[in-house]
Design a protein around this motif. Structure first.
Motif, PDB file in Angstrom:
ATOM      1  N   LEU A   6     146.227  -6.034  80.728  1.00  0.00           N
ATOM      2  CA  LEU A   6     146.261  -7.711  80.846  1.00  0.00           C
ATOM      3  C   LEU A   6     147.994  -7.724  80.361  1.00  0.00           C
ATOM      4  N   ILE A   7     148.208  -7.150  79.154  1.00  0.00           N
ATOM      5  CA  ILE A   7     149.619  -7.995  79.115  1.00  0.00           C
ATOM      6  C   ILE A   7     150.582  -7.396  78.939  1.00  0.00           C
ATOM      7  N   ALA A   8     150.297  -6.332  78.588  1.00  0.00           N
ATOM      8  CA  ALA A   8     152.427  -6.029  78.285  1.00  0.00           C
ATOM      9  C   ALA A   8     152.063  -6.058  80.115  1.00  0.00           C
ATOM     10  N   SER A   9     152.064  -5.745  81.191  1.00  0.00           N
ATOM     11  CA  SER A   9     152.420  -6.050  82.738  1.00  0.00           C
ATOM     12  C   SER A   9     152.838  -7.325  82.448  1.00  0.00           C
ATOM     13  N   VAL A  10     151.574  -8.140  81.941  1.00  0.00           N
ATOM     14  CA  VAL A  10     152.110  -9.392  82.049  1.00  0.00           C
ATOM     15  C   VAL A  10     153.598 -10.006  81.728  1.00  0.00           C
ATOM     16  N   ALA A  11     153.279 -10.026  80.536  1.00  0.00           N
ATOM     17  CA  ALA A  11     154.415  -9.911  79.827  1.00  0.00           C
ATOM     18  C   ALA A  11     156.079  -9.465  80.838  1.00  0.00           C
ATOM     19  N   GLU A 320     149.718 -12.524  67.945  1.00  0.00           N
ATOM     20  CA  GLU A 320     149.219 -11.383  68.070  1.00  0.00           C
ATOM     21  C   GLU A 320     148.683 -11.501  69.826  1.00  0.00           C
ATOM     22  N   THR A 321     149.058 -11.871  70.198  1.00  0.00           N
ATOM     23  CA  THR A 321     149.142 -12.023  71.685  1.00  0.00           C
ATOM     24  C   THR A 321     150.041 -11.303  72.590  1.00  0.00           C
ATOM     25  N   ILE A 334     141.980 -21.784  83.600  1.00  0.00           N
ATOM     26  CA  ILE A 334     142.046 -20.958  82.787  1.00  0.00           C
ATOM     27  C   ILE A 334     143.237 -19.988  82.863  1.00  0.00           C
ATOM     28  N   ALA A 335     143.140 -19.651  80.955  1.00  0.00           N
ATOM     29  CA  ALA A 335     144.195 -18.228  80.540  1.00  0.00           C
ATOM     30  C   ALA A 335     144.372 -17.449  79.755  1.00  0.00           C
ATOM     31  N   VAL A 336     144.282 -16.748  80.038  1.00  0.00           N
ATOM     32  CA  VAL A 336     143.639 -15.265  78.714  1.00  0.00           C
ATOM     33  C   VAL A 336     144.918 -14.302  79.167  1.00  0.00           C
ATOM     34  N   SER A 337     144.825 -13.728  77.293  1.00  0.00           N
ATOM     35  CA  SER A 337     145.606 -13.414  76.703  1.00  0.00           C
ATOM     36  C   SER A 337     144.464 -12.195  76.056  1.00  0.00           C
ATOM     37  N   GLY A 338     145.664 -11.745  75.214  1.00  0.00           N
ATOM     38  CA  GLY A 338     145.286 -10.784  74.090  1.00  0.00           C
ATOM     39  C   GLY A 338     146.011  -9.632  73.857  1.00  0.00           C
ATOM     40  N   HIS A 339     145.599  -8.322  73.685  1.00  0.00           N
ATOM     41  CA  HIS A 339     146.259  -7.107  73.185  1.00  0.00           C
ATOM     42  C   HIS A 339     145.543  -5.850  73.261  1.00  0.00           C
ATOM     43  N   GLY A 340     145.836  -4.986  73.203  1.00  0.00           N
ATOM     44  CA  GLY A 340     145.612  -3.304  73.058  1.00  0.00           C
ATOM     45  C   GLY A 340     146.216  -3.026  72.376  1.00  0.00           C
ATOM     46  N   LEU A 341     145.683  -1.087  72.646  1.00  0.00           N
ATOM     47  CA  LEU A 341     146.304  -0.581  71.432  1.00  0.00           C
ATOM     48  C   LEU A 341     146.852   0.050  71.204  1.00  0.00           C
ATOM     49  N   GLU A 348     141.066  -3.693  70.167  1.00  0.00           N
ATOM     50  CA  GLU A 348     142.210  -4.943  71.063  1.00  0.00           C
ATOM     51  C   GLU A 348     140.946  -5.671  70.862  1.00  0.00           C
ATOM     52  N   MET A 349     141.887  -6.627  71.700  1.00  0.00           N
ATOM     53  CA  MET A 349     141.764  -8.186  71.169  1.00  0.00           C
ATOM     54  C   MET A 349     141.750  -8.461  72.894  1.00  0.00           C
ATOM     55  N   ALA A 350     140.684  -9.555  73.612  1.00  0.00           N
ATOM     56  CA  ALA A 350     140.869 -10.449  74.458  1.00  0.00           C
ATOM     57  C   ALA A 350     140.582 -11.839  74.001  1.00  0.00           C
ATOM     58  N   ILE A 351     141.410 -13.025  74.827  1.00  0.00           N
ATOM     59  CA  ILE A 351     140.656 -14.395  73.925  1.00  0.00           C
ATOM     60  C   ILE A 351     141.541 -15.021  75.363  1.00  0.00           C
TER      61      ILE A 351
END
Length: 459
Positions: A6-11, A320-321, A334-341, A348-351
């Motif tokens: 999600l999102i390390a690669s999106v960032a 923390e995204t 729609i926007a999606v973010s979050g973080h992994g371990l 893990e978190m998805a928002i």
């Protein structure tokens, strides 16, 4: 190679191209011999470095205008330059041959992915697919899933199933640099199509032949997502060194690029989490603390020329995204973010958030975790992603992925569908006739490039 998809690669897609990312707005496909279904809307991706398969998504221009009150911020020191929009490139003539598709059911409310036998596709990284008149152009790289070997490559198809490798001419230095050497999502601009990656930009008139440009202003820069507004191309970049440098670059034709200057530009470039286009303007989602892998808040900035920016809003509850993915549907974003371990978090978190104009956001009660791609379909949305065994470390490896899908009628709730399954991932979504086509990788076979189709859900 470990990654948080999600999102390390999106960032990372916001600063390096190779994706996701993500999918420019598609030219509507010609009608095939299939039953009619709602035309899905495609989000324009921020291509990623797969170190790079690009899940980054960029939205297509909406019809609404921003309603947020601008917040005074430092302005860039560069003076605005009058830019005359360049004429749109001429797509390849003809239409797609979708006669091979079976008749799609008239109504379905779920996703049922079916594997399709593809020919001529030896991709190890799938960054994106764009329709350019009568041809589909896929960009990515030849190589294995761990990116030990990556050669930038493109393929073309007149039916979405049978592919022919393009001729891609890049320097030997790029071929020697295996990190991030994938071609990012192509955009229709300049002489026809433009794509970028790790220390290269390539252009094409037809998607079948690509040549690297020569521009001293880009030497040493790894280029990120390409976004086009009124014929102007904007991209982010990073130059690695003892002290990393960050920048934004603008071009009228994809072949000559101008670096942009100013404190605000630097703030946006360093903290960039997603670059997109909304309502005929460039829009940047930026980590307030300039850390796109651990933002303390997400700011939203708007510009009509890429040089002069206005801070128009902040995404609520966005601490923390890691990165943010944006998709446009028929009547909302729609926007999606979050973080992994992997980034050191203990959970893990998805928002997710929704917005009617792309500038004023409300958090939704549910979110898909780590989507590789998102697509608007009528009033609803679908997403694809995957989960990995964590083993207590959060380290994720591509061939251990279990591909997942989500379907949402409103963007509020995202029930999960366990498809396409073990060792499979869909990285790119696009409408194809009455179907949704998914392109990605199947690690159970060699070569691993794969395609799935599912009847387009009716919302």
């Amino acid at each position: 190679m470990p990654r948080f998809r999600l999102i390390a690669s999106v960032a990372l897609a916001a600063t390096l191209a190779g994706c996701t990312a993500l999918l420019p707005s598609e030219t509507p496909s010609p009608a095939a011999s299939v039953a009619p279904s709602p035309e899905p809307t495609v989000a324009q991706p921020t291509p990623a470095v797969s170190s790079s398969p690009s899940p980054a998504l960029v939205s297509a221009p909406p019809t609404a205008t921003p309603t947020a009150t601008p917040i005074p911020q430092p302005t860039a020191t560069a003076s605005p330059t009058q830019i005359v929009p360049t004429p749109a490139p001429t797509p390849v003539t003809g239409s797609l041959d979708l006669s091979w598709l079976p008749a799609a059911p008239r109504r379905t409310s779920t996703l049922d992915w079916q594997s399709v036998d593809v020919t001529g596709l030896d991709a190890g990284v799938v960054s994106g697919v764009v329709q350019f008149g009568g041809v589909l152009v896929m960009t990515g790289a030849i190589g294995n899933g761990d990116y030990e070997v990556m050669i930038p490559m493109a393929w073309t198809s007149t039916n979405g199933r049978d592919w022919v490798a393009a001729e891609v001419n890049v320097s030997a230095d790029v071929l020697d640099d295996t990190v991030g050497a994938a071609m990012g999502q192509a955009v229709a601009a300049g002489p026809g199509l433009v794509s970028a990656g790790d220390q290269f930009v390539v252009v094409s008139t037809d998607g079948r032949h690509w040549d690297a440009i020569q521009d001293d202003d880009l030497t040493g820069w790894s280029m990120g997502s390409l976004v086009v507004v009124n014929g102007i191309i904007l991209s982010s970049g990073i130059k690695f060194g003892p002290t990393d440098e960050y920048g934004l670059f603008r071009s009228r034709n994809g072949e000559q690029w101008d670096p942009l200057a100013g404190n605000t530009v630097q703030h946006i470039a360093k903290g960039l989490m997603n670059l997109t286009a909304i309502d005929g303007a460039f829009v940047a989602f930026v980590a307030a603390n300039e850390d796109p892998f651990g933002a303390n808040a997400i700011e939203e900035w708007r510009s009509t020329d890429g040089t002069n920016w206005t801070h128009v809003s902040d995404v609520p509850n966005s601490s923390e995204t890691e990165g943010i993915a944006i998709v446009q549907g028929r009547d909302k974003f729609i926007a999606v973010s979050g973080h992994g371990l992997f980034a050191g978090y203990d959970r893990e978190m998805a928002i997710a958030w929704k917005s009617v104009d792309g500038f004023n956001w409300t958090q939704t009660p549910d979110a898909p975790f780590d989507p590789f791609a998102l697509l608007g379909v009528g009033a609803g949305f679908i997403g694809v992603g995957g989960h990995y065994p964590k083993g207590g470390t959060g380290i994720e490896y591509d061939d251990s992925v279990t591909g997942d899908s989500w379907i949402s009628t409103s963007g509020d709730n995202w029930p999960k569908i366990r498809q396409p399954g073990d060792g499979r991932e869909i990285d790119v979504l696009m409408p194809l006739g009455g179907y949704i086509a998914g392109y990605g990788l199947d690690y159970n076979r060699s070569p691993s490039a794969a395609m799935w189709i599912a009847p387009a859900p009716t919302f």
